[in-house]
Design a protein around this motif. Structure first.
Motif, PDB file in Angstrom:
ATOM      1  N   GLY A 110       0.811  -1.216   0.000  1.00  0.00           N
ATOM      2  CA  GLY A 110       0.000   0.000   0.000  1.00  0.00           C
ATOM      3  C   GLY A 110       0.844   1.267   0.000  1.00  0.00           C
ATOM      4  N   LEU A 111       1.916   1.264   0.792  1.00  0.00           N
ATOM      5  CA  LEU A 111       2.798   2.438   0.823  1.00  0.00           C
ATOM      6  C   LEU A 111       3.485   2.659  -0.523  1.00  0.00           C
ATOM      7  N   HIS A 123       2.490   1.594  -3.485  1.00  0.00           N
ATOM      8  CA  HIS A 123       1.478   1.984  -4.467  1.00  0.00           C
ATOM      9  C   HIS A 123       1.068   3.450  -4.280  1.00  0.00           C
ATOM     10  N   PHE A 124       0.891   3.862  -3.041  1.00  0.00           N
ATOM     11  CA  PHE A 124       0.505   5.249  -2.797  1.00  0.00           C
ATOM     12  C   PHE A 124       1.607   6.207  -3.225  1.00  0.00           C
ATOM     13  N   ARG A 125       2.857   5.879  -2.919  1.00  0.00           N
ATOM     14  CA  ARG A 125       3.969   6.754  -3.313  1.00  0.00           C
ATOM     15  C   ARG A 125       4.031   6.924  -4.826  1.00  0.00           C
ATOM     16  N   ARG A 126       3.750   5.868  -5.559  1.00  0.00           N
ATOM     17  CA  ARG A 126       3.793   5.950  -7.025  1.00  0.00           C
ATOM     18  C   ARG A 126       2.640   6.778  -7.594  1.00  0.00           C
ATOM     19  N   HIS A 127       1.514   6.798  -6.902  1.00  0.00           N
ATOM     20  CA  HIS A 127       0.325   7.439  -7.450  1.00  0.00           C
ATOM     21  C   HIS A 127      -0.143   8.666  -6.667  1.00  0.00           C
ATOM     22  N   GLU A 128       0.609   9.121  -5.684  1.00  0.00           N
ATOM     23  CA  GLU A 128       0.123  10.207  -4.845  1.00  0.00           C
ATOM     24  C   GLU A 128      -0.018  11.518  -5.600  1.00  0.00           C
ATOM     25  N   ARG A 129       0.767  11.720  -6.641  1.00  0.00           N
ATOM     26  CA  ARG A 129       0.646  12.994  -7.370  1.00  0.00           C
ATOM     27  C   ARG A 129      -0.676  13.088  -8.134  1.00  0.00           C
ATOM     28  N   VAL A 164      -3.564  11.663  -6.883  1.00  0.00           N
ATOM     29  CA  VAL A 164      -4.678  11.563  -5.942  1.00  0.00           C
ATOM     30  C   VAL A 164      -5.372  12.907  -5.765  1.00  0.00           C
TER      31      VAL A 164
END
Length: 96
Positions: free
Chosen positions: A81-82, A84-90, A92
């Motif tokens: 989850g971390l 995946h979130f780091r890759r897609h946070e921009r 969100v």
């Protein structure tokens, strides 16, 4: 991209409800058939509830291997989850 975000939200809601349904809140590990024990132990909530039962209800701890599997699966899910979130946070903020 907005349609995909709604689909993921529905999927996450369904998966969360499913995990809570199969989580051993009302039944102990001893009621699970031996053929399903590994799948049961892979549920991260199962280990947490077993430790809670030990402290509150004075029940014995399950075997170390089952607790270790529960912690391992929970840790892997957290790391996935971390990452995946780091890759897609921009993206969100754009979706919200």
């Amino acid at each position: 991209m907005g349609r995909q975000a709604r689909d993921v939200g529905a999927l996450v809601t369904f998966l969360l409800q499913f995990v809570l349904f199969v989580s051993p809140v009302a039944y102990p590990r001893s009621l699970v058939p031996d053929s399903y024990r590994v799948l049961y132990d892979a549920n991260p909530v199962a280990g947490a509830l077993a430790v809670l039962r030990t402290g509150v209800l004075d029940m014995p701890l399950p075997p170390f291997g089952s607790l270790a599997l529960s912690v391992l699966v929970g840790t892997c899910l957290l790391l996935f989850g971390l990452i995946h979130f780091r890759r897609h946070e921009r993206f969100v903020a754009d979706l919200l």
